[in-house]
Design a protein around this motif. Structure first.
Motif, short mmCIF file in Angstrom:
data_model
loop_
_atom_site.label_atom_id
_atom_site.label_comp_id
_atom_site.label_asym_id
_atom_site.label_seq_id
_atom_site.Cartn_x
_atom_site.Cartn_y
_atom_site.Cartn_z
N ASP A 118 39.30 -44.31 29.43
CA ASP A 118 38.60 -43.70 30.56
C ASP A 118 39.58 -43.12 31.57
O ASP A 118 39.37 -42.02 32.11
N MET A 119 40.67 -43.85 31.81
CA MET A 119 41.63 -43.42 32.83
C MET A 119 42.39 -42.17 32.41
O MET A 119 42.63 -41.27 33.22
N ILE A 120 42.77 -42.08 31.14
CA ILE A 120 43.54 -40.90 30.70
C ILE A 120 42.64 -39.67 30.62
O ILE A 120 43.11 -38.54 30.78
N VAL A 121 41.34 -39.88 30.42
CA VAL A 121 40.40 -38.76 30.47
C VAL A 121 40.31 -38.23 31.90
O VAL A 121 40.28 -37.01 32.13
N LYS A 122 40.31 -39.17 32.86
CA LYS A 122 40.23 -38.77 34.27
C LYS A 122 41.56 -38.22 34.78
O LYS A 122 41.60 -37.34 35.64
N HIS A 123 42.66 -38.79 34.27
CA HIS A 123 43.98 -38.42 34.77
C HIS A 123 44.91 -38.08 33.60
O HIS A 123 45.85 -38.83 33.29
N PRO A 124 44.69 -36.95 32.92
CA PRO A 124 45.52 -36.60 31.76
C PRO A 124 46.99 -36.37 32.11
O PRO A 124 47.84 -36.37 31.23
N GLU A 125 47.25 -36.21 33.40
CA GLU A 125 48.64 -35.99 33.82
C GLU A 125 49.43 -37.29 33.87
O GLU A 125 50.64 -37.28 34.12
N HIS A 126 48.77 -38.42 33.62
CA HIS A 126 49.45 -39.72 33.66
C HIS A 126 49.43 -40.37 32.28
O HIS A 126 48.55 -41.18 31.96
N PRO A 127 50.37 -40.01 31.42
CA PRO A 127 50.39 -40.55 30.05
C PRO A 127 50.73 -42.04 29.98
O PRO A 127 50.69 -42.63 28.89
#
Length: 312
Positions: A238-247
């Motif tokens: 869920d988090m990487i979908v919301k924040h793709p800039e944070h791998p």
């Protein structure tokens, strides 16, 4: 059915216990539609229905949402015997709740049970809590239960599940802390409790609290299970979908997966969860997971290769 027919062809009539066992196998494996056929086979071959076969029949109708047939079976039991028992109602309430929760049916079953002066047991109350359509209703059932029997962590966990279903994180926190406040061993939070609370935070999009709950779980020496790690990896997703800039969430998911494997949790569903996650977000790390599993001599599910091939 084929096995029972083979018995009959050889001149051996399958007894009520054999058919009851077959009916319960069908119920456990999502084959409720076969249960009435097995019951018909019992009658056709001169068998007499028992409390076990009729309980399975009523539960199967509940699972299929054939509520008139469910009630007809129960009424027939009242009239002709064998008399319905706790298992009759627990089975029906559990099956109704499992198929999307028709709350009115669950509470009607519980009321009918009480009117027959059948004493609800711990499972009865737990299933009624789980069938509640909101947290307030679950709380009311828990309060009613406490007038008859002390609740355990099983019942509090059922309330927490309702909190998760209703996206009520605040109530989930309150019930979690209430479990600790009782000071009783049989109401202390367990693996399911922590996993439910993590699920509540995941649905609320609060990744930091998911991590904090997981860390507290480890600190309190409560052992995570497959469901715990699946919730954790799903929260990373869920988090990487919301924040793709944070791998970094990819690293967190992979680290948690490896932690699970080192703890002896090698359920295929967990392996497929990480494979699906990396297929979506970082396919180049799938060979790393395969190598890690090979190193720990873990059997790799066939579907893993499906995700390695880049399938969605």
């Amino acid at each position: 059915l084929k096995a029972l027919q083979d018995f009959q062809d050889k001149g051996v009539r399958a007894g009520e216990r054999s058919i009851s066992a077959a009916m319960n196998v069908c119920l456990k494996n999502g084959l409720s539609r076969a249960v009435p056929r097995l019951h018909a086979h019992l009658l056709r071959t001169g068998g007499k229905p028992t409390i076990y076969t009729l309980n399975a029949l009523a539960a199967a109708y509940a699972n299929m949402k054939h509520y008139p047939k469910m009630w007809e079976t129960i009424e027939t039991m009242k009239k002709n015997g064998p008399t319905p028992n706790t298992m009759t109602y627990n089975g029906c309430i559990g099956q109704v709740a499992r198929t999307g929760v028709d709350t009115k049916q669950c509470f009607a079953l519980f009321k009918d049970m009480v009117e027959l002066k059948i004493q609800p047991d711990s499972h009865s109350w737990c299933r009624l809590i789980a069938a509640s359509e909101n947290v307030s209703q679950a709380q009311n059932v828990l309060d009613a239960m406490q007038r008859h029997v002390d609740p355990s962590y099983i019942h509090y966990n059922a309330v927490l599940s309702v909190c998760v279903k209703c996206n009520d994180t605040r109530s989930a926190e309150e019930f979690f802390h209430r479990m600790y406040a009782t000071g009783k061993k049989d109401t202390m939070p367990n693996t399911t409790t922590y996993t439910n609370l993590m699920s509540a935070y995941k649905k609320a999009g609060d990744f930091n609290k998911v991590v904090a709950t997981y860390n507290r779980m480890k600190k309190d020496a409560v052992t995570p299970n497959t469901a715990t790690y699946i919730v954790f990896i799903s929260a990373c997703d869920d988090m990487i979908v919301k924040h793709p800039e944070h791998p970094r969430y990819i690293d967190v998911a992979v680290i948690s997966f490896k932690q699970a494997i080192t703890e002896g949790i090698d359920d295929p569903s967990l392996i497929i969860t990480i494979a699906r996650f990396l297929n979506h977000h970082c396919r180049r790390r799938l060979p790393e997971i395969r190598g890690f599993l090979d190193e720990h001599e873990i059997d790799i599910p066939p579907d893993f290769a499906y995700y390695e091939g880049g399938k969605e």
